[in-house]
Structure formats: structure tokens, C-alpha cells
Design a protein around this motif. Structure first.
Motif, PDB file in Angstrom:
ATOM      1  N   ARG A 151     -18.181 -39.283  -3.790  1.00 24.93           N
ATOM      2  CA  ARG A 151     -18.311 -40.108  -4.988  1.00 24.93           C
ATOM      3  C   ARG A 151     -17.935 -41.564  -4.704  1.00 24.93           C
ATOM      4  N   PHE A 152     -16.836 -41.790  -4.015  1.00 25.74           N
ATOM      5  CA  PHE A 152     -16.373 -43.158  -3.802  1.00 25.74           C
ATOM      6  C   PHE A 152     -17.159 -43.857  -2.692  1.00 25.74           C
ATOM      7  N   VAL A 153     -17.702 -43.111  -1.748  1.00 26.69           N
ATOM      8  CA  VAL A 153     -18.610 -43.743  -0.785  1.00 26.69           C
ATOM      9  C   VAL A 153     -19.838 -44.275  -1.502  1.00 26.69           C
ATOM     10  N   ALA A 154     -20.370 -43.503  -2.439  1.00 29.47           N
ATOM     11  CA  ALA A 154     -21.525 -43.964  -3.215  1.00 29.47           C
ATOM     12  C   ALA A 154     -21.184 -45.219  -4.022  1.00 29.47           C
ATOM     13  N   LEU A 155     -19.990 -45.219  -4.636  1.00 26.84           N
ATOM     14  CA  LEU A 155     -19.568 -46.409  -5.377  1.00 26.84           C
ATOM     15  C   LEU A 155     -19.405 -47.596  -4.442  1.00 26.84           C
ATOM     16  N   GLY A 156     -18.827 -47.349  -3.250  1.00 21.02           N
ATOM     17  CA  GLY A 156     -18.662 -48.429  -2.287  1.00 21.02           C
ATOM     18  C   GLY A 156     -19.986 -48.982  -1.799  1.00 21.02           C
ATOM     19  N   LEU A 157     -20.959 -48.103  -1.579  1.00 19.29           N
ATOM     20  CA  LEU A 157     -22.276 -48.567  -1.159  1.00 19.29           C
ATOM     21  C   LEU A 157     -22.953 -49.393  -2.245  1.00 19.29           C
ATOM     22  N   ARG A 158     -22.832 -48.952  -3.486  1.00 18.17           N
ATOM     23  CA  ARG A 158     -23.431 -49.720  -4.583  1.00 18.17           C
ATOM     24  C   ARG A 158     -22.787 -51.094  -4.704  1.00 18.17           C
ATOM     25  N   GLY A 159     -21.457 -51.110  -4.736  1.00 24.57           N
ATOM     26  CA  GLY A 159     -20.768 -52.402  -4.840  1.00 24.57           C
ATOM     27  C   GLY A 159     -21.020 -53.287  -3.636  1.00 24.57           C
ATOM     28  N   GLY A 160     -21.010 -52.682  -2.414  1.00 20.69           N
ATOM     29  CA  GLY A 160     -21.270 -53.467  -1.220  1.00 20.69           C
ATOM     30  C   GLY A 160     -22.681 -54.029  -1.190  1.00 20.69           C
ATOM     31  N   ALA A 161     -23.655 -53.239  -1.642  1.00 20.47           N
ATOM     32  CA  ALA A 161     -25.035 -53.717  -1.665  1.00 20.47           C
ATOM     33  C   ALA A 161     -25.199 -54.881  -2.636  1.00 20.47           C
ATOM     34  N   VAL A 162     -24.592 -54.765  -3.812  1.00 17.50           N
ATOM     35  CA  VAL A 162     -24.689 -55.847  -4.803  1.00 17.50           C
ATOM     36  C   VAL A 162     -24.002 -57.107  -4.281  1.00 17.50           C
ATOM     37  N   GLY A 163     -22.786 -56.950  -3.759  1.00 11.65           N
ATOM     38  CA  GLY A 163     -22.061 -58.114  -3.253  1.00 11.65           C
ATOM     39  C   GLY A 163     -22.736 -58.728  -2.042  1.00 11.65           C
ATOM     40  N   GLY A 164     -23.236 -57.891  -1.119  1.00 12.61           N
ATOM     41  CA  GLY A 164     -23.927 -58.420   0.052  1.00 12.61           C
ATOM     42  C   GLY A 164     -25.204 -59.149  -0.314  1.00 12.61           C
ATOM     43  N   LEU A 165     -25.973 -58.589  -1.256  1.00 13.92           N
ATOM     44  CA  LEU A 165     -27.197 -59.251  -1.694  1.00 13.92           C
ATOM     45  C   LEU A 165     -26.893 -60.589  -2.357  1.00 13.92           C
ATOM     46  N   ALA A 166     -25.831 -60.624  -3.163  1.00 21.27           N
ATOM     47  CA  ALA A 166     -25.449 -61.887  -3.804  1.00 21.27           C
ATOM     48  C   ALA A 166     -25.039 -62.919  -2.752  1.00 21.27           C
ATOM     49  N   ALA A 167     -24.345 -62.490  -1.712  1.00 23.15           N
ATOM     50  CA  ALA A 167     -23.941 -63.415  -0.647  1.00 23.15           C
ATOM     51  C   ALA A 167     -25.151 -63.946   0.101  1.00 23.15           C
ATOM     52  N   ILE A 168     -26.127 -63.072   0.402  1.00 21.17           N
ATOM     53  CA  ILE A 168     -27.336 -63.515   1.091  1.00 21.17           C
ATOM     54  C   ILE A 168     -28.089 -64.535   0.240  1.00 21.17           C
ATOM     55  N   ILE A 169     -28.184 -64.277  -1.065  1.00 22.33           N
ATOM     56  CA  ILE A 169     -28.870 -65.220  -1.963  1.00 22.33           C
ATOM     57  C   ILE A 169     -28.129 -66.556  -1.984  1.00 22.33           C
ATOM     58  N   ALA A 170     -26.789 -66.504  -2.036  1.00 22.91           N
ATOM     59  CA  ALA A 170     -26.004 -67.744  -2.073  1.00 22.91           C
ATOM     60  C   ALA A 170     -26.186 -68.549  -0.787  1.00 22.91           C
ATOM     61  N   ILE A 171     -26.173 -67.875   0.372  1.00 20.76           N
ATOM     62  CA  ILE A 171     -26.341 -68.579   1.637  1.00 20.76           C
ATOM     63  C   ILE A 171     -27.758 -69.151   1.744  1.00 20.76           C
ATOM     64  N   ALA A 172     -28.758 -68.369   1.322  1.00 23.71           N
ATOM     65  CA  ALA A 172     -30.135 -68.870   1.349  1.00 23.71           C
ATOM     66  C   ALA A 172     -30.302 -70.064   0.407  1.00 23.71           C
ATOM     67  N   LEU A 173     -29.637 -70.025  -0.756  1.00 23.69           N
ATOM     68  CA  LEU A 173     -29.712 -71.145  -1.690  1.00 23.69           C
ATOM     69  C   LEU A 173     -29.073 -72.399  -1.093  1.00 23.69           C
ATOM     70  N   LEU A 174     -27.941 -72.236  -0.403  1.00 22.39           N
ATOM     71  CA  LEU A 174     -27.317 -73.381   0.259  1.00 22.39           C
ATOM     72  C   LEU A 174     -28.236 -73.967   1.326  1.00 22.39           C
ATOM     73  N   GLY A 175     -28.908 -73.077   2.079  1.00 21.43           N
ATOM     74  CA  GLY A 175     -29.857 -73.565   3.071  1.00 21.43           C
ATOM     75  C   GLY A 175     -31.017 -74.317   2.449  1.00 21.43           C
ATOM     76  N   PHE A 176     -31.522 -73.818   1.313  1.00 18.64           N
ATOM     77  CA  PHE A 176     -32.621 -74.499   0.627  1.00 18.64           C
ATOM     78  C   PHE A 176     -32.188 -75.874   0.120  1.00 18.64           C
TER      79      PHE A 176
END
Length: 290
Positions: A207-232
């Protein structure tokens, strides 16, 4: 209750993963910028020719270039035009200023084919004798300062990532204890029908691995978007002198495929920590119940 605490835990993990991924990305940017600085500076030197009312600066520049081109380890000696030298001051003094009356040194850029210490020492002495208003700058002081700054940024980024991972583990531990306390009756029923501690711990871990994957995916995607936005934004502002200085200092705000792989790794580590900490917490709680 487990559903509500699960949603809150996903949000917390997403925020922590976002911070950890940004810190890791900043460390990668600093490391790459440091390599670029060292590579560029190690193969270049500059001669500064200071204005002297008793001397003709153009003749001094020509003599310094002549001496530099006679050195075996110097592949190219290029005097920098006055307009180009004045442009270097625009980020601090502003554009459109008349700098003719200011005693601004003129620069000669040397590109080295090798770094023979004997050649450079002899050239520095000859230059000082032939052109008293000229000084040779090998950038070693700036390289040390930039390397120290880059190392500090990298260590700070790594420290932040480690602290965030610890915080994620503590958050999962508290969430697991809360879930166990709220599910105490269910755990006792499972024990009554023959479920082992290993089975119960594995279920909570899943159960908590699934929660960790969901939270990690959301946070990682947000970080990638933020870094790409800074590059733009960095590319959009590249025409300004301030942006040129920032790009020279920090690079192009592009972490590349290796950087994205690090972000994915951070998310995976957060999920692994969530599973491991939840398993250990559940087993400890079950032992206490027994």
C-alpha cells in the motif's frame, strides 16, 4: 481513515520529491557549469593593457600581441576591440553610456595549445619588461573560486536531497503508525483468522509503495516541468546582457537525459523508502501488540 491519510501522504511525498528533484537538478547544473568553466578557462589566458597617459595604448597592444604570438604554447592571440570590452561592462553600468573618458583596460585573449609553465613564466617576465602597462592573467584565482562555489552548491544539493529523503521516511513512519492505530481491530481479526505478521507487513508495504510511487511521480513530473520552464525562460531572455551572464555562470538550465534519469531515480528511491519504512514500522508495531 486510511484513504484520507493516504491522500495526505501522497501530497507530502509529492512536495518532498519535488524539492529533492530540484536540489538534485541544481547540483547537476552546478557540476556541468563547473566543468565548462574549467574547460574554457584552462585553455585561455588574458593580457590586460592599462591606459597610461605617457604611452600609446594601441602600440602597447600591438607589441603585447607580437610577444604573445612568439610564445610556442600560445596558439592564438586576439586583441579584443574596444566596443567588445565596453559591452562586458553593460550588465553593471548599463547600455548606451559613453565610456571613452574612463580608464578601461584593453584585453588580449590568448588561446593555449599547451600549458608549459616555463614558457608562460618567461613570457610574463618579457611582457612586464617590454610593456610595463600590461599584466598577464592566468585565471587560476578565478578557477579556484568558481570551483569552490560549484562544490559548495553540489554539496548543498546533495545534503538537501538526503534531508528530504529522511523527512519522507519520517512522514511514512508516522502515517504507518496512524494507519495501524486506526486499523487495530482489523489487524486483530486478521491474526485471529491465521494471518501472519509477514502477511500483514507485506500488505501495508504494498500500500505505501503505491502511495510513494504516486507521490514521487507527481513531484518528479512537477520538477521536470519547473526545470524545463526555467530553460525556456532562459532561452527567451538570452538576448539580454543579464541573461548572458547568468548563462555563463549556470549554463543553459538544461539537465539533459542524465538529469531526467536522476529525477526518476529520486522518485523511485522515495517509493522504496516508503515501502521499507512502512514494513519496519508495521513489524515493530505488531511486535509491540504481541
Amino acid at each position: 481513515m486510511l484513504f484520507r491519510s493516504g491522500r495526505a501522504l501522497v501530497v507530502v511525498i509529492a512536495i518532498l520529491t519535488f524539492l529533492a528533484a530540484l536540489s538534485a537538478g541544481a547540483a547537476l547544473l552546478a557540476a556541468r557549469a563547473s566543468e565548462q568553466w574549467r574547460g574554457a578557462v584552462a585553455n585561455e589566458m588574458t593580457i590586460q593593457v592599462r591606459p597610461d597617459p605617457r604611452r600609446n595604448i594601441e602600440q602597447d597592444i600591438a607589441r603585447a600581441v607580437e610577444l604573445a604570438r612568439a610564445v610556442p604554447s600560445v596558439a592564438e592571440a586576439r586583441p579584443m576591440p574596444r566596443a567588445e570590452s565596453d559591452k562586458l561592462l553593460e550588465p553593471w553600468l548599463g547600455a548606451g553610456l559613453d565610456l571613452v573618458e574612463l580608464p578601461i583596460p584593453r584585453l588580449i585573449v590568448l588561446r593555449l595549445s599547451s600549458t608549459s609553465a616555463n614558457d608562460l613564466v618567461a613570457f610574463s617576465q618579457t611582457l612586464r619588461r617590454e610593456v610595463p602597462s600590461a599584466t598577464l592573467d592566468d585565471h587560476r584565482l578565478w578557477v579556484r573560486r568558481l570551483s569552490t562555489m560549484a562544490s559548495t552548491i553540489i554539496l548543498a544539493g546533495v545534503a538537501v536531497v538526503l534531508l528530504v529523503l529522511v523527512a519522507a521516511g519520517l512522514a511514512v513512519a508516522f502515517a504507518t503508525r496512524g494507519a495501524m492505530a486506526g486499523s487495530r481491530d482489523s489487524v486483530e481479526v486478521l491474526h485471529f483468522v491465521g494471518a501472519t505478521d509477514e502477511f500483514i507487513a507485506r500488505e501495508f508495504q504494498t500500500r505505501f509503495v503505491a502511495l510513494g510511487l504516486r507521490g514521487g511521480a507527481v513531484g518528479g513530473l512537477a520538477a521536470i516541468i519547473a526545470i524545463a520552464l526555467l530553460g525556456f525562460l532562459s532561452s527567451a531572455w538570452s538576448a539580454t546582457p543579464e541573461a548572458d551572464q547568468l548563462q555563463a555562470l549556470f549554463g543553459a538550465f538544461e539537465i539533459g537525459w542524465s538529469g531526467y534519469a536522476v529525477v526518476i531515480l529520486v522518485a523511485a528511491v522515495v517509493a522504496a523508502i516508503a515501502g521499507l519504512v512502512s514494513r519496519l514500522t508495521v513489524r515493530h508495531y505488531l511486535r509491540a501488540m504481541g
